[in-house]
Design a protein around this motif. Structure first.
Motif, PDB file in Angstrom:
ATOM      1  N   GLU A 147      43.233  36.075  30.001  1.00  0.00           N
ATOM      2  CA  GLU A 147      42.773  37.433  30.261  1.00  0.00           C
ATOM      3  C   GLU A 147      43.835  38.244  31.014  1.00  0.00           C
ATOM      4  O   GLU A 147      43.676  39.428  31.251  1.00  0.00           O
ATOM      5  CB  GLU A 147      41.487  37.385  31.113  1.00  0.00           C
ATOM      6  N   ARG A 148      44.932  37.583  31.457  1.00  0.00           N
ATOM      7  CA  ARG A 148      46.035  38.224  32.173  1.00  0.00           C
ATOM      8  C   ARG A 148      45.524  38.975  33.395  1.00  0.00           C
ATOM      9  O   ARG A 148      45.743  40.168  33.590  1.00  0.00           O
ATOM     10  CB  ARG A 148      46.802  39.164  31.237  1.00  0.00           C
ATOM     11  N   ILE A 149      44.823  38.246  34.221  1.00  0.00           N
ATOM     12  CA  ILE A 149      44.291  38.836  35.444  1.00  0.00           C
ATOM     13  C   ILE A 149      45.380  38.853  36.504  1.00  0.00           C
ATOM     14  O   ILE A 149      46.004  37.843  36.787  1.00  0.00           O
ATOM     15  CB  ILE A 149      43.077  38.040  35.950  1.00  0.00           C
TER      16      ILE A 149
ATOM     17  N   LYS B 264      38.206  44.480  41.641  1.00  0.00           N
ATOM     18  CA  LYS B 264      39.124  45.602  41.830  1.00  0.00           C
ATOM     19  C   LYS B 264      39.936  45.845  40.572  1.00  0.00           C
ATOM     20  O   LYS B 264      40.121  46.997  40.143  1.00  0.00           O
ATOM     21  CB  LYS B 264      40.045  45.326  43.011  1.00  0.00           C
ATOM     22  N   GLN B 265      40.431  44.768  39.958  1.00  0.00           N
ATOM     23  CA  GLN B 265      41.217  44.935  38.745  1.00  0.00           C
ATOM     24  C   GLN B 265      40.361  45.533  37.631  1.00  0.00           C
ATOM     25  O   GLN B 265      40.822  46.379  36.866  1.00  0.00           O
ATOM     26  CB  GLN B 265      41.801  43.612  38.283  1.00  0.00           C
ATOM     27  N   GLN B 266      39.103  45.081  37.556  1.00  0.00           N
ATOM     28  CA  GLN B 266      38.213  45.624  36.528  1.00  0.00           C
ATOM     29  C   GLN B 266      38.018  47.118  36.713  1.00  0.00           C
ATOM     30  O   GLN B 266      38.025  47.888  35.747  1.00  0.00           O
ATOM     31  CB  GLN B 266      36.855  44.910  36.578  1.00  0.00           C
ATOM     32  N   ALA B 267      37.857  47.528  37.984  1.00  0.00           N
ATOM     33  CA  ALA B 267      37.648  48.949  38.257  1.00  0.00           C
ATOM     34  C   ALA B 267      38.895  49.774  37.943  1.00  0.00           C
ATOM     35  O   ALA B 267      38.797  50.887  37.416  1.00  0.00           O
ATOM     36  CB  ALA B 267      37.253  49.134  39.721  1.00  0.00           C
ATOM     37  N   GLU B 268      40.077  49.233  38.242  1.00  0.00           N
ATOM     38  CA  GLU B 268      41.315  49.988  38.041  1.00  0.00           C
ATOM     39  C   GLU B 268      41.771  49.998  36.591  1.00  0.00           C
ATOM     40  O   GLU B 268      42.343  50.975  36.115  1.00  0.00           O
ATOM     41  CB  GLU B 268      42.418  49.409  38.930  1.00  0.00           C
TER      42      GLU B 268
ATOM     43  N   ASP C 111      36.518  45.080  30.688  1.00  0.00           N
ATOM     44  CA  ASP C 111      35.266  44.393  31.008  1.00  0.00           C
ATOM     45  C   ASP C 111      35.581  42.928  31.323  1.00  0.00           C
ATOM     46  O   ASP C 111      35.808  42.127  30.430  1.00  0.00           O
ATOM     47  CB  ASP C 111      34.288  44.487  29.832  1.00  0.00           C
ATOM     48  N   LEU C 112      35.605  42.606  32.605  1.00  0.00           N
ATOM     49  CA  LEU C 112      35.917  41.246  33.045  1.00  0.00           C
ATOM     50  C   LEU C 112      34.692  40.525  33.594  1.00  0.00           C
ATOM     51  O   LEU C 112      34.830  39.510  34.285  1.00  0.00           O
ATOM     52  CB  LEU C 112      37.008  41.286  34.135  1.00  0.00           C
TER      53      LEU C 112
END
Length: 299
Positions: free
Chosen positions: A23-25, A114-118, A122-123
């Motif tokens: 997913e390259r988080i 935070k990453q999902q919001a920025e 959809d994580l």
């Protein structure tokens, strides 16, 4: 059994991490902003209610969801419906782990939210997978290291002080164990936010976690035995006279195995608790038995 369980949890975690990498988080930078520090402090405080809001259906999920709020309030301040959706997701998902290590998972979840919001991606499924993968391993680590080892060692010292009438006994336990666990939980939250699943993955892949867990379990068991031997003393004063010779029952038992009655009492109480007996009722039962036996001149 412990080794098999830890190996199973390790394999499950590594599999989840491999999927998560796809997913390259990304993770936050090592240098956190003042806003991020504020979020983590507030998340840590809300996570304090982990065992106060537990239930039989989703266990600790309500407090965990509250620990997400400091971040959600900022990242979704213009989208209250999305914030409600994410909060409901965390509150409705089963979550249960050791309380100190829960800070680690909270930090990881915050970083991913935070990453999902920025990013707008959809994580949600990935975040749920991470939580599910980490619950078991972190619970095993926390229970073995903190509950079954550190707590017993600190308690043994505190009980020794208290048994001699020293008021520092309870203070020693509260400050060292209570304060120490708070510090460790806050640090775990920071590490989880900054390092993510990489920290746990590397610890497992290098074989550090199983060694620590096994060593802590062995040390904790040794300390339990030492506590029983030093603080659970049963002395039978009854010494019947047979043919003019006083027969000391206590000396006979000590000749077989010193402290054998203490060990037998411990295992009996432990077995009753394992079968669901109330510790409070057992305490009053033992007090009543001791009073009766002392009145009869046996103790």
């Amino acid at each position: 059994m412990t080794c098999v369980t830890m190996n199973f949890q390790k394999n499950c975690l590594l599999l989840k991490v491999d999927n998560i990498r796809k997913e390259r988080i990304s993770l936050p930078n090592a240098e956190m902003t003042s806003q991020e520090k504020h979020i983590l402090r507030q998340s840590f405080l809300k996570n304090m209610g982990l065992m106060m809001s537990t239930n039989q259906i989703t266990s600790q999920s309500k407090a965990f969801a509250c620990s997400m709020l400091p971040g959600l309030d900022i990242w979704y301040k213009d989208d209250p419906e999305k914030k409600k959706e994410i909060f409901a997701r965390h509150a409705g998902e089963y979550f249960n782990t050791q309380t100190i290590m829960a800070g680690l998972i909270s930090g990881i979840a915050l970083a991913m939210e935070k990453q999902q919001a920025e990013s707008g991606e959809d994580l949600s499924e990935t975040i749920t997978s991470v939580k599910s993968a980490l619950m078991g391993p972190t619970a095993g680590i926390g229970d073995s290291l903190f509950n079954n080892c550190c707590r017993i060692i600190i308690a043994s010292v505190a009980i020794g002080l208290a048994a001699n009438g020293n008021l520092l006994g309870p203070l020693f336990f509260v400050v060292l164990f209570g304060g120490g666990t708070l510090i460790l939980k806050y640090l775990a939250t920071l590490i989880g936010y900054q390092q993510g699943v990489t920290f746990v993955n590397e610890a497992f892949s290098k074989g550090i976690i199983p060694i620590i867990t096994k060593a802590a379990t062995i040390l904790g068991s040794l300390m339990v035995g030492a506590l029983v031997a030093t603080n659970c003393k049963i002395n039978i004063v009854l010494a019947p006279t047979i043919n003019g010779v006083s027969l000391s029952i206590q000396e006979i038992l000590d000749g077989i195995a010193p402290g054998i009655l203490s060990i037998l009492l411990f295992f009996w109480v432990f077995s009753r608790i394992q079968k669901g007996s109330s510790p409070t009722k057992l305490i009053f039962l033992l007090m009543g038995i001791c009073i009766v036996l002392a009145f009869l001149g046996i103790f």
